[in-house]
Design a protein around this motif. Structure first.
Motif, PDB file in Angstrom:
ATOM      1  N   GLU A  88       0.828  -1.217   0.000  1.00 52.78           N
ATOM      2  CA  GLU A  88       0.000   0.000   0.000  1.00 52.78           C
ATOM      3  C   GLU A  88       0.861   1.266   0.000  1.00 52.78           C
ATOM      4  OE1 GLU A  88      -2.581  -0.507   3.329  1.00 52.78           O
ATOM      5  OE2 GLU A  88      -4.043  -1.685   2.200  1.00 52.78           O
ATOM      6  N   LYS A  89       2.050   1.179   0.630  1.00 50.37           N
ATOM      7  CA  LYS A  89       2.948   2.335   0.616  1.00 50.37           C
ATOM      8  C   LYS A  89       3.453   2.594  -0.793  1.00 50.37           C
ATOM      9  CE  LYS A  89       4.683   2.533   5.339  1.00 50.37           C
ATOM     10  NZ  LYS A  89       5.832   2.310   6.225  1.00 50.37           N
ATOM     11  N   GLU A 300       9.930   0.986  -3.985  1.00 57.38           N
ATOM     12  CA  GLU A 300      10.194   0.073  -2.888  1.00 57.38           C
ATOM     13  C   GLU A 300       9.516   0.568  -1.621  1.00 57.38           C
ATOM     14  OE1 GLU A 300      14.441  -0.238  -2.331  1.00 57.38           O
ATOM     15  OE2 GLU A 300      14.735   1.899  -2.530  1.00 57.38           O
ATOM     16  N   GLY A 301       9.115  -0.356  -0.786  1.00 53.49           N
ATOM     17  CA  GLY A 301       8.421   0.021   0.441  1.00 53.49           C
ATOM     18  C   GLY A 301       8.791  -0.899   1.582  1.00 53.49           C
ATOM     19  N   VAL A 302       8.796  -0.348   2.782  1.00 57.27           N
ATOM     20  CA  VAL A 302       9.056  -1.150   3.979  1.00 57.27           C
ATOM     21  C   VAL A 302       7.890  -0.953   4.942  1.00 57.27           C
ATOM     22  CG1 VAL A 302      11.571  -1.261   3.953  1.00 57.27           C
ATOM     23  CG2 VAL A 302      10.458   0.754   4.854  1.00 57.27           C
ATOM     24  N   ARG A 304       6.313  -2.363   9.012  1.00 59.72           N
ATOM     25  CA  ARG A 304       6.487  -3.179  10.206  1.00 59.72           C
ATOM     26  C   ARG A 304       5.174  -3.237  10.971  1.00 59.72           C
ATOM     27  NH1 ARG A 304      11.447  -0.869  13.487  1.00 59.72           N
ATOM     28  NH2 ARG A 304      10.612   1.127  12.837  1.00 59.72           N
ATOM     29  N   GLU A 311       8.292  -7.509  16.557  1.00 58.10           N
ATOM     30  CA  GLU A 311       8.340  -6.742  15.314  1.00 58.10           C
ATOM     31  C   GLU A 311       8.477  -7.642  14.082  1.00 58.10           C
ATOM     32  OE1 GLU A 311      11.527  -3.435  14.247  1.00 58.10           O
ATOM     33  OE2 GLU A 311      12.237  -5.459  14.006  1.00 58.10           O
ATOM     34  N   PHE A 313       8.871  -7.506   9.957  1.00 57.58           N
ATOM     35  CA  PHE A 313       9.327  -6.520   8.976  1.00 57.58           C
ATOM     36  C   PHE A 313       9.168  -7.075   7.555  1.00 57.58           C
ATOM     37  CE2 PHE A 313      12.727  -5.345   6.114  1.00 57.58           C
ATOM     38  CZ  PHE A 313      12.705  -3.965   6.138  1.00 57.58           C
ATOM     39  N   TYR A 315       9.940  -6.030   3.368  1.00 54.40           N
ATOM     40  CA  TYR A 315      10.491  -5.128   2.348  1.00 54.40           C
ATOM     41  C   TYR A 315       9.979  -5.612   1.000  1.00 54.40           C
ATOM     42  CZ  TYR A 315      13.998  -3.350  -0.970  1.00 54.40           C
ATOM     43  OH  TYR A 315      14.623  -2.765  -2.038  1.00 54.40           O
ATOM     44  N   LYS A 317       9.922  -4.758  -3.207  1.00 58.11           N
ATOM     45  CA  LYS A 317      10.434  -3.948  -4.303  1.00 58.11           C
ATOM     46  C   LYS A 317       9.640  -4.301  -5.557  1.00 58.11           C
ATOM     47  CE  LYS A 317      14.653  -2.463  -6.536  1.00 58.11           C
ATOM     48  NZ  LYS A 317      16.001  -2.832  -6.924  1.00 58.11           N
ATOM     49  N   ARG A 326      11.253  -8.248  -5.563  1.00 59.62           N
ATOM     50  CA  ARG A 326      11.876  -8.839  -4.385  1.00 59.62           C
ATOM     51  C   ARG A 326      10.977  -8.620  -3.180  1.00 59.62           C
ATOM     52  NH1 ARG A 326      14.428 -11.915  -1.188  1.00 59.62           N
ATOM     53  NH2 ARG A 326      16.490 -11.479  -0.366  1.00 59.62           N
ATOM     54  N   LYS A 328      11.291  -9.424   1.004  1.00 59.37           N
ATOM     55  CA  LYS A 328      12.102  -9.997   2.074  1.00 59.37           C
ATOM     56  C   LYS A 328      11.352  -9.770   3.371  1.00 59.37           C
ATOM     57  CE  LYS A 328      15.795 -10.714   4.766  1.00 59.37           C
ATOM     58  NZ  LYS A 328      16.613 -11.886   4.881  1.00 59.37           N
ATOM     59  N   ARG A 330      11.529 -10.354   7.761  1.00 60.60           N
ATOM     60  CA  ARG A 330      12.298 -10.739   8.935  1.00 60.60           C
ATOM     61  C   ARG A 330      11.303 -10.950  10.061  1.00 60.60           C
ATOM     62  NH1 ARG A 330      14.301  -7.710  12.817  1.00 60.60           N
ATOM     63  NH2 ARG A 330      12.291  -8.262  13.632  1.00 60.60           N
TER      64      ARG A 330
ATOM     65  N   TYR B  30       9.868   8.835   2.910  1.00 56.48           N
ATOM     66  CA  TYR B  30       8.460   8.501   2.737  1.00 56.48           C
ATOM     67  C   TYR B  30       7.721   8.798   4.025  1.00 56.48           C
ATOM     68  CZ  TYR B  30       4.186   5.957   1.983  1.00 56.48           C
ATOM     69  OH  TYR B  30       2.860   5.641   1.886  1.00 56.48           O
ATOM     70  N   PHE B  40      15.172   6.396   2.751  1.00 56.43           N
ATOM     71  CA  PHE B  40      15.939   5.557   1.829  1.00 56.43           C
ATOM     72  C   PHE B  40      17.109   6.369   1.293  1.00 56.43           C
ATOM     73  CE2 PHE B  40      11.690   3.856   1.708  1.00 56.43           C
ATOM     74  CZ  PHE B  40      11.854   2.485   1.581  1.00 56.43           C
ATOM     75  N   ASN B  69      19.833  -8.634  -2.963  1.00 57.32           N
ATOM     76  CA  ASN B  69      19.082  -8.683  -4.214  1.00 57.32           C
ATOM     77  C   ASN B  69      20.018  -9.156  -5.311  1.00 57.32           C
ATOM     78  OD1 ASN B  69      16.453  -8.022  -4.751  1.00 57.32           O
ATOM     79  ND2 ASN B  69      16.754  -5.872  -4.214  1.00 57.32           N
TER      80      ASN B  69
END
Lengths: 368, 175
Positions: A88-89, A300-302, A304, A311, A313, A315, A317, A326, A328, A330, B30, B40, B69
């Motif tokens: 959504e980000k 790309e967005g992260v 949490r 937590e 997390f 990521y 892309k 990608r 990822k 954690r 962001y 970033f 990556n």
């Protein structure tokens, strides 16, 4: 008596795992023992690695909501939830307010159920079986709620990109309130035993200590961190969904041992029920999701969230196509394995299972 | 209840430029509208990575995780995700020789994730205090995530001689 003492001082190495009757999932511990006391611990993992991070790259964004949910059964709501927050980000989607509250309700019901299963396992490991069955029986009320509202006992599939997949009409809200009132009494009875019973205290107090400094150094999260007085609660330090509008205090304990971690979980069960009740009171009207199919731009967005274990997390892309480039993630338990090398030495061999359980281990989560 | 993190973001970025002795380009911030900010940025020099890690340590931060990556056989893009007081700092670096200075001596929270990167992608964290295998057994090759093996290939390998032919061939080459 002398030969016996000599024998106890002998040091040896005890392997536990990869497949062992005391483990629910495969992991390999090599314990260095001196007599009955643990001197060192070496951990090997990788026995249930499923290659999920490679798998998600071959599915589109909507299919990945289903795959990420299969990472772990106890945090199964938080995996797709966090993934969705990250997407959504990137796509710049803001879900409607009603969806934000419904997200919290699903999250907190899962949290309460997950904490209860962890503390009931602790009762099992210290040999207090009547307490274990009682806790599981109480948890059954939460399981009933999940089955009635979401149609499933573990995987709720509550979230979707741009909102949620379910709605609570008047009848369901009434049912939820009724069930939450019903759970309070047995819950209080069970949790009081955890708080006051001398046998539970004897087996957990001063056992598996993770000092605050070590916790900060190792980056531990969730109830483990809060049991050592570290506030790593993402709902507080990086609030998402409806949490900024809700009234709650981060649960902190300062004992740093197994008992503190248990007490954090016990208090958070109450907190979860409180938060659900607050959400039901404040629940705004309106749609539960954005109307159109999402369009995911390049970027790309992260994100949490606070999963039951801590937590979580994600990521993500994106290259602008319908499949991610990608992803990822954690998981909270990932940070806790190294903490075991601090918590276990100095304790008795018989306590290792209790300490291991106190970090709320999830191995299929760790290895994805 | 909106958090005020922007001041912290600016302070960290200013400190970062002092630490790296260079101006940062490609900084993207962001803001999710609730006071949460994700930062970033990209660094080009490998020597800068331990400096970034020491700055995070100065702020009592930790490493959340590290995302490797695969760009091509030799090139990897590594994204380091740091946490400082609930703020996510994402630092990207591209490596072309499968080597990167380890930040575990500075931030202990990087221990497992760096070892996992070595096992699965073959990117070696140089100077790691405990460079043992984590996920894969010693007998398996490093960097299994470098290439994609279809499930049907893998299944055929399990059911026929194909897998052993591969292994024997690799053995012959090694000898």
């Amino acid at each position: 008596m002398k030969p016996k003492e000599k024998e106890i001082k002998k040091s040896y190495r005890a392997p536990i795992g990869p497949i062992h009757i005391a483990l629910e999932e495969p992991v390999y511990f090599k314990l260095d023992l001196q007599g009955e006391t643990v001197k060192g611990v070496d951990i090997l993992s990788g026995f249930v690695h499923r290659g999920m991070e490679a798998l998600v790259l071959r599915r589109n964004y909507l299919q990945n909501m289903i795959i990420t949910e299969r990472t772990c059964s106890l945090c199964s709501n938080n995996h797709p939830f966090t993934y969705i927050l990250a997407v959504e980000k990137i796509a710049d989607i803001t879900p409607p307010p009603r969806a934000q509250y419904l997200r919290v309700i699903a999250d907190e019901i899962k949290r309460a159920a997950s904490h209860l299963i962890n503390i009931s396992l602790q009762a099992h490991l210290i040999g207090f079986h009547s307490l274990m069955t009682q806790t599981m029986e109480t948890r059954e009320i939460l399981q009933d709620i999940k089955e009635t509202i979401w149609g499933n006992r573990m995987d709720l599939s509550a979230n979707t990109i741009g909102g949620v997949k379910y709605d609570l009409d008047q009848e369901r809200q009434k049912y939820l309130i009724k069930k939450l009132t019903q759970i309070r009494k047995p819950l209080k009875r069970v949790l009081n035993i955890f708080k006051t019973n001398s046998m539970v205290r004897l087996r957990t107090e001063g056992v598996g200590v993770i000092p605050k400094e070590d916790g900060l150094r190792l980056g531990i999260v969730g109830p483990c961190a809060r049991g050592s007085g570290i506030n790593n609660d993402i709902r507080d330090i990086n609030p998402y969904a409806a949490y900024p509008d809700l009234d709650f205090e981060v649960v902190l304990e300062h004992g740093c041992d197994v008992r503190s971690r248990t007490l954090v979980r016990v208090r958070e069960v109450y907190q979860a029920i409180n938060l659900v009740e607050q959400c039901l009171k404040k629940l705004p009207d309106g749609p539960v999701r954005t109307p159109n199919l999402p369009r995911i731009n390049e970027g790309e967005g992260v994100a949490r969230t606070e999963a039951p274990r801590g937590e979580l997390f994600y990521y993500v892309k994106s290259n602008g196509s319908d499949k991610p480039e990608r992803i990822k993630w954690r998981v909270p338990t990932y940070m806790h394995w190294e903490a075991l090398t601090v918590a276990m030495p100095g304790n008795k061999l018989a306590d290792t299972a209790v300490i291991f359980n106190s970090i709320d281990p999830c191995i299929s989560c760790t290895e994805r | 209840m909106k958090r005020q993190t922007h001041q912290l973001v600016l302070a960290i970025l200013a400190d970062l430029e002092v630490y790296l002795k260079t101006e940062l380009d490609n900084v993207v911030i962001y803001d999710d509208g609730r006071g949460n900010e994700d930062v970033f940025f990209r660094i080009t020099e490998k020597e800068h990575l331990p400096l970034v890690a020491s700055l995070v340590k100065k702020y009592n931060g930790r490493l959340v995780t590290l995302t490797p990556n695969v760009i091509d056989d030799e090139t990897h893009e590594l994204v380091y995700h740091f946490d400082i007081e609930g703020l996510l700092i994402n630092c990207t670096i591209t490596v072309t020789d499968k080597k990167i200075p380890s930040i575990t001596p500075i931030l202990k929270s990087a221990d497992w994730t760096e070892r996992e990167m070595k096992d699965l992608f073959g990117v070696v964290p140089e100077g790691h205090p405990n460079p043992k295998r984590l996920i894969l057994d010693e007998s398996l090759a490093e960097g299994v995530f470098q290439e994609y093996i279809g499930l049907s290939d893998a299944m055929a390998g399990a059911a026929t001689n194909k897998l052993w032919e591969h292994i024997n061939e690799a053995k012959r080459k090694r000898d």
